[in-house]
Design a protein around this motif. Sequence first.
Motif, PDB file in Angstrom:
ATOM      1  N   ILE A  72       0.866  -1.168   0.009  1.00 30.35           N
ATOM      2  CA  ILE A  72      -0.126  -0.016  -0.153  1.00 30.35           C
ATOM      3  C   ILE A  72       0.726   1.289   0.138  1.00 30.35           C
ATOM      4  O   ILE A  72       1.975   1.195   0.787  1.00 30.35           O
ATOM      5  CB  ILE A  72      -1.015  -0.037   1.230  1.00 30.35           C
ATOM      6  N   ALA A  73       0.511   2.141  -1.079  1.00 32.66           N
ATOM      7  CA  ALA A  73       1.422   3.550  -1.053  1.00 32.66           C
ATOM      8  C   ALA A  73       0.228   4.528  -0.495  1.00 32.66           C
ATOM      9  O   ALA A  73      -0.947   4.371  -0.875  1.00 32.66           O
ATOM     10  CB  ALA A  73       1.469   3.716  -2.300  1.00 32.66           C
ATOM     11  N   ILE A  74       0.680   5.259   0.591  1.00 36.69           N
ATOM     12  CA  ILE A  74      -0.263   6.341   1.057  1.00 36.69           C
ATOM     13  C   ILE A  74       0.315   7.753   1.065  1.00 36.69           C
ATOM     14  O   ILE A  74       1.645   7.828   1.553  1.00 36.69           O
ATOM     15  CB  ILE A  74      -0.172   5.970   2.597  1.00 36.69           C
ATOM     16  N   ALA A  75      -0.282   8.703   0.565  1.00 39.07           N
ATOM     17  CA  ALA A  75       0.042   9.959   0.381  1.00 39.07           C
ATOM     18  C   ALA A  75      -0.061  10.631   1.773  1.00 39.07           C
ATOM     19  O   ALA A  75      -1.239  10.677   2.088  1.00 39.07           O
ATOM     20  CB  ALA A  75      -0.715  10.665  -0.831  1.00 39.07           C
ATOM     21  N   LEU A  76       0.856  11.092   2.261  1.00 40.71           N
ATOM     22  CA  LEU A  76       0.788  11.791   3.570  1.00 40.71           C
ATOM     23  C   LEU A  76      -0.201  12.916   3.373  1.00 40.71           C
ATOM     24  O   LEU A  76      -0.841  13.233   4.407  1.00 40.71           O
ATOM     25  CB  LEU A  76       1.885  12.189   3.975  1.00 40.71           C
ATOM     26  N   GLU A  77      -0.103  13.743   2.371  1.00 42.61           N
ATOM     27  CA  GLU A  77      -0.570  15.132   2.343  1.00 42.61           C
ATOM     28  C   GLU A  77      -2.145  14.981   2.252  1.00 42.61           C
ATOM     29  O   GLU A  77      -3.106  15.539   3.037  1.00 42.61           O
ATOM     30  CB  GLU A  77      -0.208  15.857   1.187  1.00 42.61           C
ATOM     31  N   SER A  78      -2.650  13.874   1.427  1.00 40.04           N
ATOM     32  CA  SER A  78      -4.095  13.740   1.333  1.00 40.04           C
ATOM     33  C   SER A  78      -4.673  12.578   2.118  1.00 40.04           C
ATOM     34  O   SER A  78      -5.971  12.460   2.021  1.00 40.04           O
ATOM     35  CB  SER A  78      -4.489  13.676  -0.232  1.00 40.04           C
ATOM     36  N   GLY A  79      -3.846  11.561   2.366  1.00 39.74           N
ATOM     37  CA  GLY A  79      -4.231  10.407   2.932  1.00 39.74           C
ATOM     38  C   GLY A  79      -5.014   9.417   1.894  1.00 39.74           C
ATOM     39  O   GLY A  79      -5.415   8.208   2.142  1.00 39.74           O
ATOM     40  N   ASP A  80      -4.596   9.645   0.611  1.00 37.01           N
ATOM     41  CA  ASP A  80      -5.107   8.829  -0.589  1.00 37.01           C
ATOM     42  C   ASP A  80      -4.396   7.751  -0.487  1.00 37.01           C
ATOM     43  O   ASP A  80      -3.002   7.837  -0.142  1.00 37.01           O
ATOM     44  CB  ASP A  80      -5.182   9.736  -1.935  1.00 37.01           C
ATOM     45  N   TYR A  81      -4.566   6.585  -1.180  1.00 43.37           N
ATOM     46  CA  TYR A  81      -3.704   5.510  -1.235  1.00 43.37           C
ATOM     47  C   TYR A  81      -4.002   4.635  -2.213  1.00 43.37           C
ATOM     48  O   TYR A  81      -5.218   4.697  -3.048  1.00 43.37           O
ATOM     49  CB  TYR A  81      -3.973   4.697   0.023  1.00 43.37           C
TER      50      TYR A  81
END
Lengths: 125, 90
Positions: free
Chosen positions: B36-45
């Motif tokens: 899983i890749a999680i974008a820290l700024e948006s929480g999108d994954y």
Amino acid sequence: MITGEVFYRCEAILRLTVKHPSESAKADLEAVIDSGFSDALLIEESLAVSLNLPVLQAVPYRLGDGSRTFMNRYLLTLFWNGKDQSVIATAPVGGGTLVGMKLLYGYSLTIDVVDGGAVRLLRMD
Amino acid sequence: MTPTKLSAREIVERGEAIYRDTLRDQLEPGNIGKHIAIALESGDYEIDDDGDDACLRLWARRPGQVQAGLRIGYDVAGSIGAGSRELPNR
């Protein structure tokens, strides 16, 4: 066929050229083939900085001594098997330049394990 | 754009906190072993069997947002060094 050499304390070395995905900066490096490395390419953090590579992500990794560490991953362009391809490279704090199993997937690897011995990678398909 | 002054450890720990607080209950146990890749700024994954594919798909959708790359149900996403075989956390 991709070729390399057995060099430096019986390490199997490939000579690679990497560059920024969209800028002109590039570098030549010698990478040791490591079957214990699960990803594609390990590079020095200093190389990533000198090429101004964009940080994509950070990941937790297990080292050979069982410890857990954290590494940045960068997007770069690698000249591989006659053409440019995008690769995500991992950069550990302690350094090192390795070719891992993900980059070698689909290739047959043979190593003549003597000083100056040949390293050959042949696409299997 | 997520500040890149964060250390690799800080990025991972923030990503783990996002996963633990907002995603784990809906993603486990069915996705154990996937990356899983999680974008820290948006929480999108993004989730995929291949961590690189998850990373690049998420980057295409959230360019410039630094990510934490995790493996669901494991405490590491990869390994360096022979002789170890990762097992799930439970």
